[in-house]
Design a protein around this motif. Structure first.
Motif, PDB file in Angstrom:
ATOM      1  N   PRO A   1       0.806  -1.218   0.000  1.00 57.10           N
ATOM      2  CA  PRO A   1       0.000   0.000   0.000  1.00 57.10           C
ATOM      3  C   PRO A   1       0.840   1.270   0.000  1.00 57.10           C
ATOM      4  N   ILE A   2       0.275   2.297  -0.616  1.00 55.95           N
ATOM      5  CA  ILE A   2       0.795   3.655  -0.533  1.00 55.95           C
ATOM      6  C   ILE A   2      -0.326   4.511   0.045  1.00 55.95           C
ATOM      7  N   TYR A   3      -0.039   5.211   1.132  1.00 53.72           N
ATOM      8  CA  TYR A   3      -1.049   6.024   1.797  1.00 53.72           C
ATOM      9  C   TYR A   3      -0.690   7.506   1.710  1.00 53.72           C
ATOM     10  N   ILE A   4      -1.708   8.321   1.514  1.00 51.48           N
ATOM     11  CA  ILE A   4      -1.593   9.772   1.665  1.00 51.48           C
ATOM     12  C   ILE A   4      -2.519  10.154   2.812  1.00 51.48           C
ATOM     13  N   VAL A   5      -1.967  10.787   3.830  1.00 54.56           N
ATOM     14  CA  VAL A   5      -2.750  11.209   4.993  1.00 54.56           C
ATOM     15  C   VAL A   5      -2.713  12.731   5.076  1.00 54.56           C
ATOM     16  N   ARG A   6      -3.883  13.335   5.139  1.00 54.51           N
ATOM     17  CA  ARG A   6      -3.977  14.783   5.323  1.00 54.51           C
ATOM     18  C   ARG A   6      -4.791  15.066   6.577  1.00 54.51           C
ATOM     19  N   HIS A   7      -4.309  16.042   7.341  1.00 54.16           N
ATOM     20  CA  HIS A   7      -4.959  16.370   8.606  1.00 54.16           C
ATOM     21  C   HIS A   7      -5.222  17.862   8.676  1.00 54.16           C
ATOM     22  N   MET A   8      -6.488  18.205   8.899  1.00 53.87           N
ATOM     23  CA  MET A   8      -6.877  19.582   9.229  1.00 53.87           C
ATOM     24  C   MET A   8      -7.114  19.626  10.729  1.00 53.87           C
ATOM     25  N   PRO A   9      -6.194  20.179  11.501  1.00 59.26           N
ATOM     26  CA  PRO A   9      -6.384  20.178  12.951  1.00 59.26           C
ATOM     27  C   PRO A   9      -7.436  21.167  13.437  1.00 59.26           C
ATOM     28  N   LEU A  10      -7.799  22.148  12.598  1.00 59.64           N
ATOM     29  CA  LEU A  10      -8.802  23.140  12.994  1.00 59.64           C
ATOM     30  C   LEU A  10      -9.595  23.525  11.744  1.00 59.64           C
ATOM     31  N   ALA A  11     -10.761  22.887  11.582  1.00 61.31           N
ATOM     32  CA  ALA A  11     -11.563  23.090  10.385  1.00 61.31           C
ATOM     33  C   ALA A  11     -12.958  23.557  10.769  1.00 61.31           C
ATOM     34  N   LEU A  12     -13.526  24.399   9.929  1.00 65.25           N
ATOM     35  CA  LEU A  12     -14.862  24.940  10.163  1.00 65.25           C
ATOM     36  C   LEU A  12     -15.715  24.695   8.925  1.00 65.25           C
ATOM     37  N   ARG A  13     -16.960  24.238   9.156  1.00 60.28           N
ATOM     38  CA  ARG A  13     -17.871  24.083   8.018  1.00 60.28           C
ATOM     39  C   ARG A  13     -18.238  25.463   7.490  1.00 60.28           C
ATOM     40  N   THR A  14     -17.829  25.749   6.265  1.00 58.79           N
ATOM     41  CA  THR A  14     -18.067  27.071   5.680  1.00 58.79           C
ATOM     42  C   THR A  14     -18.988  27.004   4.472  1.00 58.79           C
ATOM     43  N   GLY A  15     -19.474  25.820   4.150  1.00 55.97           N
ATOM     44  CA  GLY A  15     -20.406  25.692   3.035  1.00 55.97           C
ATOM     45  C   GLY A  15     -21.245  24.443   3.196  1.00 55.97           C
ATOM     46  N   ARG A  16     -22.507  24.538   2.771  1.00 54.76           N
ATOM     47  CA  ARG A  16     -23.398  23.393   2.818  1.00 54.76           C
ATOM     48  C   ARG A  16     -24.238  23.387   1.558  1.00 54.76           C
ATOM     49  N   GLY A  17     -24.177  22.271   0.827  1.00 56.53           N
ATOM     50  CA  GLY A  17     -24.953  22.161  -0.398  1.00 56.53           C
ATOM     51  C   GLY A  17     -26.368  21.686  -0.124  1.00 56.53           C
ATOM     52  N   ASP A  18     -27.033  21.293  -1.190  1.00 55.56           N
ATOM     53  CA  ASP A  18     -28.416  20.840  -1.073  1.00 55.56           C
ATOM     54  C   ASP A  18     -28.483  19.430  -0.501  1.00 55.56           C
ATOM     55  N   GLU A  19     -29.565  19.165   0.206  1.00 58.00           N
ATOM     56  CA  GLU A  19     -29.908  17.794   0.582  1.00 58.00           C
ATOM     57  C   GLU A  19     -31.090  17.391  -0.287  1.00 58.00           C
ATOM     58  N   GLN A  20     -30.848  16.444  -1.170  1.00 54.67           N
ATOM     59  CA  GLN A  20     -31.857  16.096  -2.162  1.00 54.67           C
ATOM     60  C   GLN A  20     -32.530  14.780  -1.806  1.00 54.67           C
ATOM     61  N   TRP A  21     -33.861  14.768  -1.869  1.00 55.63           N
ATOM     62  CA  TRP A  21     -34.643  13.551  -1.666  1.00 55.63           C
ATOM     63  C   TRP A  21     -35.305  13.181  -3.000  1.00 55.63           C
ATOM     64  N   SER A  22     -35.068  11.975  -3.449  1.00 57.95           N
ATOM     65  CA  SER A  22     -35.720  11.511  -4.678  1.00 57.95           C
ATOM     66  C   SER A  22     -35.766   9.998  -4.685  1.00 57.95           C
ATOM     67  N   ARG A  23     -36.599   9.460  -5.581  1.00 57.73           N
ATOM     68  CA  ARG A  23     -36.714   8.004  -5.702  1.00 57.73           C
ATOM     69  C   ARG A  23     -35.511   7.397  -6.394  1.00 57.73           C
ATOM     70  N   THR A  24     -34.809   8.169  -7.211  1.00 56.28           N
ATOM     71  CA  THR A  24     -33.769   7.606  -8.071  1.00 56.28           C
ATOM     72  C   THR A  24     -32.356   7.776  -7.539  1.00 56.28           C
ATOM     73  N   GLU A  25     -32.157   8.663  -6.585  1.00 51.09           N
ATOM     74  CA  GLU A  25     -30.819   8.922  -6.083  1.00 51.09           C
ATOM     75  C   GLU A  25     -30.783   8.785  -4.563  1.00 51.09           C
ATOM     76  N   ALA A  26     -29.606   8.403  -4.048  1.00 54.88           N
ATOM     77  CA  ALA A  26     -29.435   8.343  -2.603  1.00 54.88           C
ATOM     78  C   ALA A  26     -29.475   9.752  -2.020  1.00 54.88           C
ATOM     79  N   ILE A  27     -29.990   9.868  -0.813  1.00 56.32           N
ATOM     80  CA  ILE A  27     -29.945  11.153  -0.121  1.00 56.32           C
ATOM     81  C   ILE A  27     -28.476  11.508   0.121  1.00 56.32           C
TER      82      ILE A  27
END
Length: 319
Positions: A153-179
């Motif tokens: 295996p080759i691993y890439i590890v990235r760490h954000m020690p202090l992160a803030l949610r600054t964006g939120r997209g849509d939450e879509q409900w439909s019969r054909t796609e996963a929420i």
């Protein structure tokens, strides 16, 4: 000047083309320990500190690392080009669309403390506040690829020690796609870790790409013998007698006669004995390997004053 070989100087290497064949995202409260050593000295991936929770499946567009980078420039009437440039902003953001309806993923999307919802299958209930809270998180991203042998295996590890949610997209409900729930995080400078993001590469496949050195051992005769032979032993196998005045080619021939050294596994230079040492460079199946040091027996040497044969490792093999 020396003419260039384009193929040589271009140094194209397929082994350095990476893919995230699989990957994961983990989130923790800032009370959890920051990630500081995801690999041991041999490059083996280590467990995350307590408190990190996986966010599960994402959509197949994966994890996008981006950000904002801008410079401020000083222009002058005497120059068509800026006469000074300084970095003004350099931020990093991460975006992913989460597919699992599980406690950590929903808490991240809804900007809730991770302890709010409890276990999956329990009764979940939350309210949107009039004034949203500012909730910082720790985030870890791990991508896994394989080395050129298809297994290590080759691993890439990235760490954000202090992160803030600054964006939120849509939450879509439909019969054909996963929420799905799209979230964007921005990294902020963590004073204790002195960074907004840290990245490591590791794993057996990555460590195997390190430049390696062929081992070189030197065989020297002292005491001025005038006849007889000596022997060399490598990893339990002993050569036939080697003449006291052998050339480098003769020493190489004797070593290639061993069951654990084939043609091309060693290259000998220097000599001839007894006045000059013979160097033995290991390659072939021992290319870039830290091999056992040879031992020598001077019992068959004659003449001179207590002749001896000494083997020393002048260049250890390995990475």
């Amino acid at each position: 000047m020396v003419a260039a070989n384009f193929d040589t100087i271009n140094e194209l290497k397929q082994s350095l083309v990476r893919k995230a064949l699989s990957y994961g995202i983990w989130v923790a409260d800032t009370t959890a320990a920051a990630v500081t050593a995801p690999f041991d000295a041999q490059g083996v991936l280590q467990a995350l500190p307590a408190g990190y929770k996986p966010l599960g499946y994402t959509t197949d567009d994966g994890v996008q690392f981006s950000g904002d980078f801008s410079v401020s420039e000083v222009t002058a009437g005497q120059s068509a080009k800026p006469i000074r440039s300084d970095v003004e902003t350099d931020t990093v953001t991460v975006q992913a669309t989460l597919l699992e309806t599980q406690a950590a993923a929903v808490a991240v999307f809804e900007n809730l403390p991770l302890s709010t919802l409890g276990d999956t299958g329990g009764l979940w209930d939350w309210k949107r506040p009039m004034s949203p809270a500012t909730i910082y998180r720790r985030l870890v991203f791990i991508a896994r690829d394989t080395g050129s042998n298809g297994t290590d295996p080759i691993y890439i590890v990235r760490h954000m020690p202090l992160a803030l949610r600054t964006g939120r997209g849509d939450e879509q409900w439909s019969r054909t796609e996963a929420i799905s729930r799209e979230v964007t995080f921005t990294g902020y400078h963590d004073e204790a870790q002195n960074t907004d993001m840290r990245t490591w590469f590791g794993g057996a496949g990555w460590m195997a790409l390190a430049p390696r050195t062929d081992e070189v051992q030197s065989v020297a005769i002292t005491g001025g013998p005038t006849g007889g032979t000596y022997t060399l032993t490598f990893d339990g196998q002993t050569t036939a007698g080697i003449a006291y005045n052998a050339t480098a080619a003769a020493v190489q021939f004797a070593l290639e006669g061993l069951s654990n050294i084939g043609v091309g596994d060693v290259v000998c230079a220097g000599g001839p004995h007894p006045g000059s040492p013979v160097t033995v460079t290991f390659g072939g199946q021992y290319d870039g390997t830290n091999v056992p040091q040879m031992t020598a027996s001077a019992a068959g040497l004659t003449g001179g004053t207590t002749p001896t044969v000494t083997v020393t490792t002048t260049t250890p093999g390995g990475p």
